[in-house]
Scaffold this active site. Structure first.
Site, PDB file in Angstrom:
ATOM      1  CG  ASN A   1      -6.764  78.396 -10.297  1.00 55.10           C
ATOM      2  OD1 ASN A   1      -6.705  77.340  -9.691  1.00 55.10           O
ATOM      3  ND2 ASN A   1      -7.215  78.446 -11.531  1.00 55.10           N
TER       4      ASN A   1
ATOM      5  CB  CYS B   1      -4.756  84.033 -13.818  1.00 53.65           C
ATOM      6  SG  CYS B   1      -6.006  83.206 -12.803  1.00 53.65           S
TER       7      CYS B   1
ATOM      8  CB  CYS C   1     -11.053  86.011 -12.464  1.00 50.79           C
ATOM      9  SG  CYS C   1     -11.730  86.722 -10.958  1.00 50.79           S
ATOM     10  NE  ARG C   2      -6.476  87.336 -14.787  1.00 47.94           N
ATOM     11  CZ  ARG C   2      -5.305  87.886 -14.511  1.00 47.94           C
ATOM     12  NH1 ARG C   2      -4.692  88.588 -15.449  1.00 47.94           N
ATOM     13  NH2 ARG C   2      -4.766  87.769 -13.319  1.00 47.94           N
ATOM     14  CB  SER C   3      -6.232  80.348 -14.936  1.00 54.56           C
ATOM     15  OG  SER C   3      -6.435  80.343 -13.551  1.00 54.56           O
TER      16      SER C   3
ATOM     17  CG  ASP D   1      -7.068  90.745 -12.170  1.00 61.02           C
ATOM     18  OD1 ASP D   1      -8.214  90.250 -12.104  1.00 61.02           O
ATOM     19  OD2 ASP D   1      -6.270  90.757 -11.225  1.00 61.02           O
TER      20      ASP D   1
HETATM   21  P1  4NP Z   1      -7.496  85.987 -11.387  1.00 57.72           P
HETATM   22  O1  4NP Z   1      -8.137  87.269 -10.689  1.00 57.72           O
HETATM   23  O2  4NP Z   1      -5.988  86.110 -11.246  1.00 57.72           O
HETATM   24  O3  4NP Z   1      -7.937  86.113 -12.798  1.00 57.72           O
HETATM   25  O4  4NP Z   1      -8.063  84.776 -10.683  1.00 57.72           O
HETATM   26  C1  4NP Z   1      -7.842  87.667  -9.384  1.00 57.72           C
HETATM   27  C2  4NP Z   1      -8.455  87.045  -8.334  1.00 57.72           C
HETATM   28  C3  4NP Z   1      -8.204  87.466  -7.039  1.00 57.72           C
HETATM   29  C4  4NP Z   1      -7.329  88.505  -6.813  1.00 57.72           C
HETATM   30  C5  4NP Z   1      -6.704  89.126  -7.860  1.00 57.72           C
HETATM   31  C6  4NP Z   1      -6.963  88.698  -9.152  1.00 57.72           C
HETATM   32  N1  4NP Z   1      -7.081  88.949  -5.484  1.00 57.72           N
HETATM   33  O5  4NP Z   1      -6.354  89.933  -5.302  1.00 57.72           O
HETATM   34  O6  4NP Z   1      -7.613  88.359  -4.530  1.00 57.72           O
END
Ligand code: 4NP
Length: 150
Positions: free
Chosen positions: A11, A8, A13-15, A122
Site C-alpha cells: 500500500n 496491493c 506503490c501501486r494501490s 510491482d
Molecule cells: P506495493 O509495492 O505493493 O505496490 O505497495 C511494494 C511495497 C513494499 C514492498 C513490496 C512491494 N516491500 O517488500 O516492502
C-alpha cells in the site's frame, strides 16, 4: 455512490496510485465514486506513498497527498462495493481473508484493462521507469472502470 478499494502488497506503490487516479478521474467526470486503498501486508502501515509514486502522479496532475498505508481489514469486505487486487498474489491473499458471505465484489484490477489482462507489476525494486508503466496501466484501467459505471 460506488465505493472502491485498491489493494496491493505494501500500500505504498501501486494501490495509492489507483486510489489517487480513480478519485481524480471521478471528480473530473462528476461521478459519485469513493476510492481508498490498503495492503495485504502491514510492513508500511502509517507511511505516506513511495515518493516515486507521488512523483509520477504529480507529473500527471494527480495528488496522493494525505494518503497513509494501512492493512486490509475484515470490515473492508462489507464497506466497499468493489475490491480490486493489483496482482494474482494479492487476489489470492484477499480470497483467503474474505469473510464468508461478504458483500464486496473481489476481482483483479486489470480485468478492466482494455489493453490486456494480468498483473500490475510491482515497481518497488525496479527503476523509475516502472512507475511510469504502472501509472499508464492504472490510468487507462481506471478510465475503463469508470466508463462501465457511468
Ligand atoms: P506495493 O509495492 O505493493 O505496490 O505497495 C511494494 C511495497 C513494499 C514492498 C513490496 C512491494 N516491500 O517488500 O516492502
Amino acid at each position: 455512490m460506488t465505493r472502491v478499494l485498491f489493494v496491493c502488497l505494501g500500500n505504498i506503490c501501486r494501490s495509492p496510485l489507483g486510489e489517487g487516479v480513480l478519485r481524480h478521474l471521478a471528480r473530473e467526470l462528476e461521478l459519485a465514486v469513493e476510492a481508498d486503498s490498503a495492503g495485504t501486508a502491514a510492513y508500511h502501515a502509517g507511511e505516506a506513498p513511495d515518493p516515486r509514486s507521488s512523483a509520477v502522479a504529480a507529473k500527471h496532475g494527480v495528488s496522493l497527498a494525505g494518503q497513509r498505508a494501512r492493512q486490509v481489514r475484515a470490515d473492508d469486505f462489507e464497506r466497499f462495493d468493489l475490491i480490486l487486487a493489483m496482482d494474482a498474489a494479492n487476489l489470492r491473499d484477499l480470497r483467503a481473508r474474505r469473510p464468508k458471505d461478504a458483500r464486496a465484489k473481489l476481482v483483479r484490477f486489470r480485468s478492466y484493462d482494455p489493453e490486456g489482462d494480468g498483473d500490475v507489476p510491482d515497481p518497488y525494486y525496479g527503476g523509475p521507469g516502472g512507475f511510469d508503466e504502472v501509472f499508464a496501466m492504472v490510468e487507462r484501467t481506471c478510465r475503463a472502470l469508470l466508463a462501465g459505471l457511468e
